[in-house]
Design a protein around this motif. Structure first.
Motif, PDB file in Angstrom:
ATOM      1  N   LEU A  51      35.191  62.617   6.845  1.00 36.10           N
ATOM      2  CA  LEU A  51      34.799  63.466   7.969  1.00 36.10           C
ATOM      3  C   LEU A  51      34.385  62.641   9.178  1.00 36.10           C
ATOM      4  O   LEU A  51      34.767  62.939  10.318  1.00 36.10           O
ATOM      5  N   LYS A  52      33.597  61.594   8.950  1.00 37.90           N
ATOM      6  CA  LYS A  52      33.042  60.822  10.064  1.00 37.90           C
ATOM      7  C   LYS A  52      34.075  59.969  10.784  1.00 37.90           C
ATOM      8  O   LYS A  52      34.013  59.804  12.000  1.00 37.90           O
ATOM      9  N   HIS A  53      35.008  59.419  10.020  1.00 42.18           N
ATOM     10  CA  HIS A  53      35.878  58.404  10.602  1.00 42.18           C
ATOM     11  C   HIS A  53      37.352  58.791  10.699  1.00 42.18           C
ATOM     12  O   HIS A  53      38.114  58.130  11.407  1.00 42.18           O
ATOM     13  N   ALA A  54      37.775  59.844   9.975  1.00 41.05           N
ATOM     14  CA  ALA A  54      39.195  60.198   9.962  1.00 41.05           C
ATOM     15  C   ALA A  54      39.457  61.640  10.343  1.00 41.05           C
ATOM     16  O   ALA A  54      40.616  62.057  10.386  1.00 41.05           O
ATOM     17  N   GLY A  55      38.406  62.408  10.582  1.00 45.01           N
ATOM     18  CA  GLY A  55      38.595  63.816  10.893  1.00 45.01           C
ATOM     19  C   GLY A  55      39.011  64.643   9.697  1.00 45.01           C
ATOM     20  O   GLY A  55      39.525  65.753   9.847  1.00 45.01           O
ATOM     21  N   GLY A  56      38.791  64.114   8.485  1.00 42.48           N
ATOM     22  CA  GLY A  56      39.145  64.825   7.263  1.00 42.48           C
ATOM     23  C   GLY A  56      40.210  64.111   6.466  1.00 42.48           C
ATOM     24  O   GLY A  56      40.782  63.107   6.900  1.00 42.48           O
ATOM     25  N   GLY A  57      40.466  64.615   5.272  1.00 42.23           N
ATOM     26  CA  GLY A  57      41.452  64.015   4.382  1.00 42.23           C
ATOM     27  C   GLY A  57      41.373  64.674   3.022  1.00 42.23           C
ATOM     28  O   GLY A  57      40.965  65.825   2.900  1.00 42.23           O
ATOM     29  N   ARG A  58      41.730  63.930   1.978  1.00 41.19           N
ATOM     30  CA  ARG A  58      41.738  64.466   0.615  1.00 41.19           C
ATOM     31  C   ARG A  58      41.011  63.529  -0.335  1.00 41.19           C
ATOM     32  O   ARG A  58      41.112  62.296  -0.209  1.00 41.19           O
ATOM     33  N   ILE A  59      40.298  64.107  -1.294  1.00 36.64           N
ATOM     34  CA  ILE A  59      39.745  63.372  -2.423  1.00 36.64           C
ATOM     35  C   ILE A  59      40.532  63.778  -3.667  1.00 36.64           C
ATOM     36  O   ILE A  59      40.682  64.968  -3.956  1.00 36.64           O
ATOM     37  N   LEU A  60      41.035  62.797  -4.396  1.00 35.59           N
ATOM     38  CA  LEU A  60      41.816  63.034  -5.611  1.00 35.59           C
ATOM     39  C   LEU A  60      41.114  62.339  -6.778  1.00 35.59           C
ATOM     40  O   LEU A  60      40.849  61.128  -6.711  1.00 35.59           O
ATOM     41  N   ILE A  61      40.821  63.087  -7.831  1.00 39.28           N
ATOM     42  CA  ILE A  61      40.047  62.568  -8.960  1.00 39.28           C
ATOM     43  C   ILE A  61      40.833  62.789 -10.244  1.00 39.28           C
ATOM     44  O   ILE A  61      41.337  63.884 -10.495  1.00 39.28           O
ATOM     45  N   ASP A  62      40.893  61.748 -11.085  1.00 36.13           N
ATOM     46  CA  ASP A  62      41.692  61.816 -12.297  1.00 36.13           C
ATOM     47  C   ASP A  62      41.143  60.811 -13.308  1.00 36.13           C
ATOM     48  O   ASP A  62      40.445  59.854 -12.946  1.00 36.13           O
ATOM     49  N   GLU A  63      41.458  61.008 -14.574  1.00 34.84           N
ATOM     50  CA  GLU A  63      41.227  59.999 -15.608  1.00 34.84           C
ATOM     51  C   GLU A  63      42.539  59.272 -15.806  1.00 34.84           C
ATOM     52  O   GLU A  63      43.549  59.888 -16.164  1.00 34.84           O
ATOM     53  N   VAL A  64      42.565  57.960 -15.579  1.00 37.62           N
ATOM     54  CA  VAL A  64      43.823  57.229 -15.495  1.00 37.62           C
ATOM     55  C   VAL A  64      44.072  56.360 -16.715  1.00 37.62           C
ATOM     56  O   VAL A  64      43.161  56.017 -17.472  1.00 37.62           O
ATOM     57  N   ALA A  65      45.349  55.985 -16.877  1.00 40.04           N
ATOM     58  CA  ALA A  65      45.802  55.240 -18.055  1.00 40.04           C
ATOM     59  C   ALA A  65      45.875  53.752 -17.772  1.00 40.04           C
ATOM     60  O   ALA A  65      46.883  53.097 -18.049  1.00 40.04           O
ATOM     61  N   CYS A  66      44.818  53.206 -17.187  1.00 37.90           N
ATOM     62  CA  CYS A  66      44.758  51.762 -16.966  1.00 37.90           C
ATOM     63  C   CYS A  66      43.299  51.350 -16.918  1.00 37.90           C
ATOM     64  O   CYS A  66      42.400  52.188 -16.756  1.00 37.90           O
ATOM     65  N   GLY A  67      43.050  50.057 -17.049  1.00 42.21           N
ATOM     66  CA  GLY A  67      41.693  49.553 -16.976  1.00 42.21           C
ATOM     67  C   GLY A  67      41.234  49.395 -15.542  1.00 42.21           C
ATOM     68  O   GLY A  67      41.999  49.593 -14.589  1.00 42.21           O
ATOM     69  N   PRO A  68      39.975  49.015 -15.339  1.00 43.93           N
ATOM     70  CA  PRO A  68      39.451  48.891 -13.968  1.00 43.93           C
ATOM     71  C   PRO A  68      40.190  47.865 -13.132  1.00 43.93           C
ATOM     72  O   PRO A  68      40.287  48.012 -11.920  1.00 43.93           O
ATOM     73  N   ALA A  69      40.733  46.830 -13.765  1.00 36.65           N
ATOM     74  CA  ALA A  69      41.465  45.803 -13.022  1.00 36.65           C
ATOM     75  C   ALA A  69      42.954  46.092 -12.940  1.00 36.65           C
ATOM     76  O   ALA A  69      43.725  45.259 -12.478  1.00 36.65           O
ATOM     77  N   GLY A  70      43.392  47.283 -13.401  1.00 33.98           N
ATOM     78  CA  GLY A  70      44.809  47.616 -13.378  1.00 33.98           C
ATOM     79  C   GLY A  70      45.557  47.129 -14.593  1.00 33.98           C
ATOM     80  O   GLY A  70      46.790  47.179 -14.628  1.00 33.98           O
ATOM     81  N   GLN A  71      44.825  46.647 -15.615  1.00 27.93           N
ATOM     82  CA  GLN A  71      45.492  46.230 -16.842  1.00 27.93           C
ATOM     83  C   GLN A  71      46.033  47.444 -17.568  1.00 27.93           C
ATOM     84  O   GLN A  71      45.556  48.558 -17.372  1.00 27.93           O
ATOM     85  N   PRO A  72      47.056  47.265 -18.424  1.00 24.66           N
ATOM     86  CA  PRO A  72      47.643  48.402 -19.131  1.00 24.66           C
ATOM     87  C   PRO A  72      46.609  49.185 -19.929  1.00 24.66           C
ATOM     88  O   PRO A  72      45.483  48.727 -20.144  1.00 24.66           O
TER      89      PRO A  72
END
Length: 354
Positions: A51-72
């Motif tokens: 809101l403050k810096h882009a005039g709005g946008g999207r938040i997308l939330i999911d449980e993903v199939a990779c580790g925090p560093a992008g490992q499989p």
């Protein structure tokens, strides 16, 4: 089958919605109270910044199939919170990540807070095109990934959006690694909704339990195992780092491209539906794979004529950042999505990267 959330942030009331969604996602993933609170704060800060810096946008939330560093894929649940906007962009991302920096009258602690709380936090911004921020949080809240994953030569990430902002997506993706062989799968269940999600989830579960065989052999097994579902379009890629080759096979309308430093190549799937209408013969396609290579898989919710990003530095970012940029730049209010949309990216970091 993990749920997902899409929150359009156009006014201050949606900041609260983003916070609640992050809390719910973290609780469903099994994160403890401290990590649930961290996820809620990260979502709040990202939504506020939209809101403050882009005039709005999207938040997308999911449980993903990779580790925090992008490992499989590994056994620990990982919640991913992504902020996407088409705003003016940031001229200096590194400066914006420091606590106290602001272009408004606020304290400017938002992105710095996200970086401290998340197990992984990445930001990419282009002047005139917008910003993508990706945060991932785990159960333990340890920002130091296992030693085996720090130098992982191949990393993976993705972004999912459900049709009509539904909580259930008919798309699913996963990846596994066996010695020097990396396998990634993207499945798009026929139609959308819970039945489509069940079909895609069956494909994911099958690959995780039995990743052996080449992509055609994996599709042969999936076709039999998906017979009790409505079926799915499925693409499988196998990367062998020893021979520097990628093998690919797909049934249905999963798009695939492999990119190198100066070119992109299409990998074509074969018509059909795994579990419902398997073609008599599925071709096995081969391509070269070398340090710096990028593989993009996407479901048909993404326009087929999307353009790969022209920013070479972006290839060295976290794969989920690249996936989110592709999704953002292919999106248009004039061309609303007709189906669930997923973009999965695999990147070879042997040439360096974030």
């Amino acid at each position: 089958m993990p749920e997902l959330w899409e929150i359009p942030v156009q006014d201050t009331t949606r900041v609260h919605d983003a916070r609640v969604a992050a809390e719910t996602a973290a609780q469903q993933a099994g994160l403890g109270p401290d990590r649930v609170a961290a996820a809620a704060l990260v979502a709040t800060e990202l939504a506020t910044n939209l809101l403050k810096h882009a005039g709005g946008g999207r938040i997308l939330i999911d449980e993903v199939a990779c580790g925090p560093a992008g490992q499989p894929h590994h056994d620990e649940p990982v919640v991913q919170i992504v902020a996407v906007d088409h705003g003016p962009g940031m001229p200096d991302v590194a400066r914006a990540l420091r606590d106290g920096y602001s272009t408004t009258a606020s304290l400017g602690a938002g992105l710095g807070t996200c970086r401290r709380l998340a197990d992984a936090f990445h930001v990419h911004s282009t002047l005139g095109r917008g910003t993508v921020a990706v945060a991932r949080l785990t159960v333990k809240g340890d920002r130091r990934p296992p030693a085996a994953s720090v130098d992982a030569p191949v990393r993976v990430g993705g972004i999912r959006v459900a049709l009509g902002a539904a909580r259930s997506s008919g798309d699913a993706w996963t990846s596994v690694v066996r010695q020097d062989r990396f396998v990634v799968l993207l499945a798009d269940g026929l139609g959308h909704g819970p039945a489509a999600a069940a079909a895609a989830h069956s494909a994911v579960t099958s690959l995780r339990s039995r990743p052996e065989h080449d992509p055609v052999g994996i599709l042969d097994r999936l076709d039999a195992e998906l017979r009790g579902t409505r079926g799915a379009a499925v693409a499988v890629a196998s990367i062998d780092l020893r021979t520097e080759t990628l093998l690919f096979a797909g049934i249905g309308n999963i798009g695939a491209r492999i990119g190198h430093t100066d070119s992109w190549e299409h990998l074509i799937s074969h018509p059909g539906i795994a579990g419902a209408h398997r073609p008599a013969r599925v071709p096995l396609r081969q391509a070269g794979w070398r340090p710096g290579s990028v593989l993009v898989l996407h479901s048909d919710g993404l326009p087929s004529r999307w353009e790969p990003p022209h920013d070479p530095v972006l290839h060295h970012h976290d794969p989920a950042v690249l996936a989110s940029v592709i999704l953002r730049d292919a999106s248009s209010a004039a061309l609303p999505a007709r189906d669930d949309t997923t973009v999965t990216v695999v990147t070879d970091f042997r040439g360096g990267g974030a």
